[in-house]
Design a protein around this motif. Structure first.
Motif, PDB file in Angstrom:
ATOM      1  N   GLU A  39      30.442  38.478  36.364  1.00 16.48           N
ATOM      2  CA  GLU A  39      30.347  39.782  37.036  1.00 16.48           C
ATOM      3  C   GLU A  39      31.484  39.974  38.020  1.00 16.48           C
ATOM      4  OE1 GLU A  39      26.460  39.929  38.799  1.00 16.48           O
ATOM      5  OE2 GLU A  39      25.462  40.203  36.857  1.00 16.48           O
ATOM      6  N   SER A  40      31.794  38.957  38.785  1.00 18.59           N
ATOM      7  CA  SER A  40      32.880  39.054  39.766  1.00 18.59           C
ATOM      8  C   SER A  40      34.233  39.209  39.067  1.00 18.59           C
ATOM      9  CB  SER A  40      32.885  37.815  40.658  1.00 18.59           C
ATOM     10  OG  SER A  40      33.823  37.950  41.683  1.00 18.59           O
ATOM     11  N   PHE A  41      34.419  38.487  37.964  1.00 17.20           N
ATOM     12  CA  PHE A  41      35.679  38.548  37.225  1.00 17.20           C
ATOM     13  C   PHE A  41      35.961  39.962  36.725  1.00 17.20           C
ATOM     14  CE2 PHE A  41      38.061  38.281  33.226  1.00 17.20           C
ATOM     15  CZ  PHE A  41      39.185  37.588  33.641  1.00 17.20           C
ATOM     16  N   PHE A  42      34.921  40.654  36.264  1.00 14.36           N
ATOM     17  CA  PHE A  42      35.104  41.984  35.693  1.00 14.36           C
ATOM     18  C   PHE A  42      35.006  43.117  36.712  1.00 14.36           C
ATOM     19  CE2 PHE A  42      34.144  39.651  31.741  1.00 14.36           C
ATOM     20  CZ  PHE A  42      35.279  40.021  31.028  1.00 14.36           C
ATOM     21  N   THR A  43      34.848  42.785  37.988  1.00 14.85           N
ATOM     22  CA  THR A  43      34.850  43.809  39.027  1.00 14.85           C
ATOM     23  C   THR A  43      36.263  44.372  39.157  1.00 14.85           C
ATOM     24  OG1 THR A  43      33.082  42.708  40.211  1.00 14.85           O
ATOM     25  CG2 THR A  43      34.418  44.245  41.473  1.00 14.85           C
ATOM     26  N   LYS A  44      36.339  45.673  39.171  1.00 14.69           N
ATOM     27  CA  LYS A  44      37.646  46.341  39.249  1.00 14.69           C
ATOM     28  C   LYS A  44      38.098  46.487  40.701  1.00 14.69           C
ATOM     29  CE  LYS A  44      37.687  47.499  34.818  1.00 14.69           C
ATOM     30  NZ  LYS A  44      37.947  46.411  33.975  1.00 14.69           N
ATOM     31  N   GLU A  45      39.316  46.931  40.855  1.00 14.37           N
ATOM     32  CA  GLU A  45      39.899  47.288  42.151  1.00 14.37           C
ATOM     33  C   GLU A  45      39.802  46.170  43.180  1.00 14.37           C
ATOM     34  OE1 GLU A  45      38.431  51.062  43.507  1.00 14.37           O
ATOM     35  OE2 GLU A  45      38.388  51.839  41.472  1.00 14.37           O
ATOM     36  N   LYS A  46      40.551  45.123  42.926  1.00 13.88           N
ATOM     37  CA  LYS A  46      40.629  44.032  43.893  1.00 13.88           C
ATOM     38  C   LYS A  46      42.055  43.511  43.930  1.00 13.88           C
ATOM     39  CE  LYS A  46      38.417  41.237  40.450  1.00 13.88           C
ATOM     40  NZ  LYS A  46      37.229  40.541  40.117  1.00 13.88           N
ATOM     41  N   SER A  47      42.345  42.724  44.938  1.00 10.55           N
ATOM     42  CA  SER A  47      43.700  42.213  45.109  1.00 10.55           C
ATOM     43  C   SER A  47      44.031  41.193  44.020  1.00 10.55           C
ATOM     44  CB  SER A  47      43.838  41.553  46.481  1.00 10.55           C
ATOM     45  OG  SER A  47      43.081  40.360  46.539  1.00 10.55           O
ATOM     46  N   ILE A  48      45.314  40.968  43.854  1.00  6.68           N
ATOM     47  CA  ILE A  48      45.779  39.971  42.877  1.00  6.68           C
ATOM     48  C   ILE A  48      45.264  38.586  43.263  1.00  6.68           C
ATOM     49  CG2 ILE A  48      47.837  38.813  41.966  1.00  6.68           C
ATOM     50  CD1 ILE A  48      49.270  41.533  42.174  1.00  6.68           C
ATOM     51  N   THR A  49      45.254  38.312  44.563  1.00  6.06           N
ATOM     52  CA  THR A  49      44.758  37.019  45.028  1.00  6.06           C
ATOM     53  C   THR A  49      43.286  36.838  44.653  1.00  6.06           C
ATOM     54  OG1 THR A  49      46.298  37.054  46.881  1.00  6.06           O
ATOM     55  CG2 THR A  49      44.439  35.545  47.056  1.00  6.06           C
ATOM     56  N   ARG A  50      42.469  37.865  44.894  1.00  9.75           N
ATOM     57  CA  ARG A  50      41.049  37.759  44.564  1.00  9.75           C
ATOM     58  C   ARG A  50      40.865  37.641  43.052  1.00  9.75           C
ATOM     59  NH1 ARG A  50      35.905  41.453  45.327  1.00  9.75           N
ATOM     60  NH2 ARG A  50      34.449  39.950  44.484  1.00  9.75           N
ATOM     61  N   GLN A  51      41.662  38.357  42.268  1.00  8.68           N
ATOM     62  CA  GLN A  51      41.562  38.250  40.808  1.00  8.68           C
ATOM     63  C   GLN A  51      41.898  36.831  40.358  1.00  8.68           C
ATOM     64  OE1 GLN A  51      40.334  40.526  38.580  1.00  8.68           O
ATOM     65  NE2 GLN A  51      40.464  38.834  37.137  1.00  8.68           N
ATOM     66  N   THR A  52      42.899  36.230  40.997  1.00  7.58           N
ATOM     67  CA  THR A  52      43.261  34.842  40.679  1.00  7.58           C
ATOM     68  C   THR A  52      42.103  33.907  40.992  1.00  7.58           C
ATOM     69  OG1 THR A  52      45.595  35.299  41.128  1.00  7.58           O
ATOM     70  CG2 THR A  52      44.909  32.981  41.158  1.00  7.58           C
ATOM     71  N   TYR A  53      41.499  34.075  42.155  1.00  2.00           N
ATOM     72  CA  TYR A  53      40.341  33.249  42.531  1.00  2.00           C
ATOM     73  C   TYR A  53      39.188  33.457  41.555  1.00  2.00           C
ATOM     74  CZ  TYR A  53      42.609  32.539  47.097  1.00  2.00           C
ATOM     75  OH  TYR A  53      43.475  32.208  48.101  1.00  2.00           O
ATOM     76  N   ASP A  54      38.925  34.711  41.206  1.00  2.00           N
ATOM     77  CA  ASP A  54      37.842  35.000  40.262  1.00  2.00           C
ATOM     78  C   ASP A  54      38.087  34.330  38.914  1.00  2.00           C
ATOM     79  OD1 ASP A  54      36.369  36.456  42.081  1.00  2.00           O
ATOM     80  OD2 ASP A  54      36.914  38.413  41.265  1.00  2.00           O
TER      81      ASP A  54
END
Length: 121
Positions: A72-87
């Protein structure tokens, strides 16, 4: 306030309580295993296997919960590149843990002679 995150924390607190119960069951399973190897008591062997199967089945449900949360967190839209990397990293890690849970449970179900040591970690 982030209600979703607060709900996740409440669920995680319950998971910590479950871990404490599983740790207690692990101590019990180890005593059964020790009894089996010392006395060759078949009842201890069966109880040991069933206790471990119960432990790892419960862990599989916990791992599945964290996998669902990671997806669910991985597919959440509109987030920073850093958060996407962590996800992404968390999704990979939680998937690996879930796969390991399936493998451990498979070995427990197949190893009727308790030849392999499986540890809850």
């Amino acid at each position: 306030m982030n209600q979703k995150r607060l709900k996740q924390i409440e669920i995680e607190n319950k998971i910590w309580l479950l871990y404490l119960i599983l740790i207690g069951l692990s101590f019990y399973a180890n005593s059964l295993e020790k009894d089996y190897f010392i006395t060759k008591n078949e009842t201890s062997k069966i109880k040991y296997r069933m206790t471990n199967i119960t432990i790892f089945t419960a862990l599989l449900f916990v791992y599945a919960y964290f996998e669902k949360d990671a997806i669910e967190s991985f597919f959440t839209k509109e987030k920073s590149i850093t958060r996407q990397t962590y996800d992404t990293l968390i999704l990979v890690a939680s998937t690996a843990i879930l796969i390991s849970g399936f493998i451990f449970l498979y070995v427990l179900l197949q190893d009727k002679n308790i030849e392999e040591e499986i540890a809850f970690s």
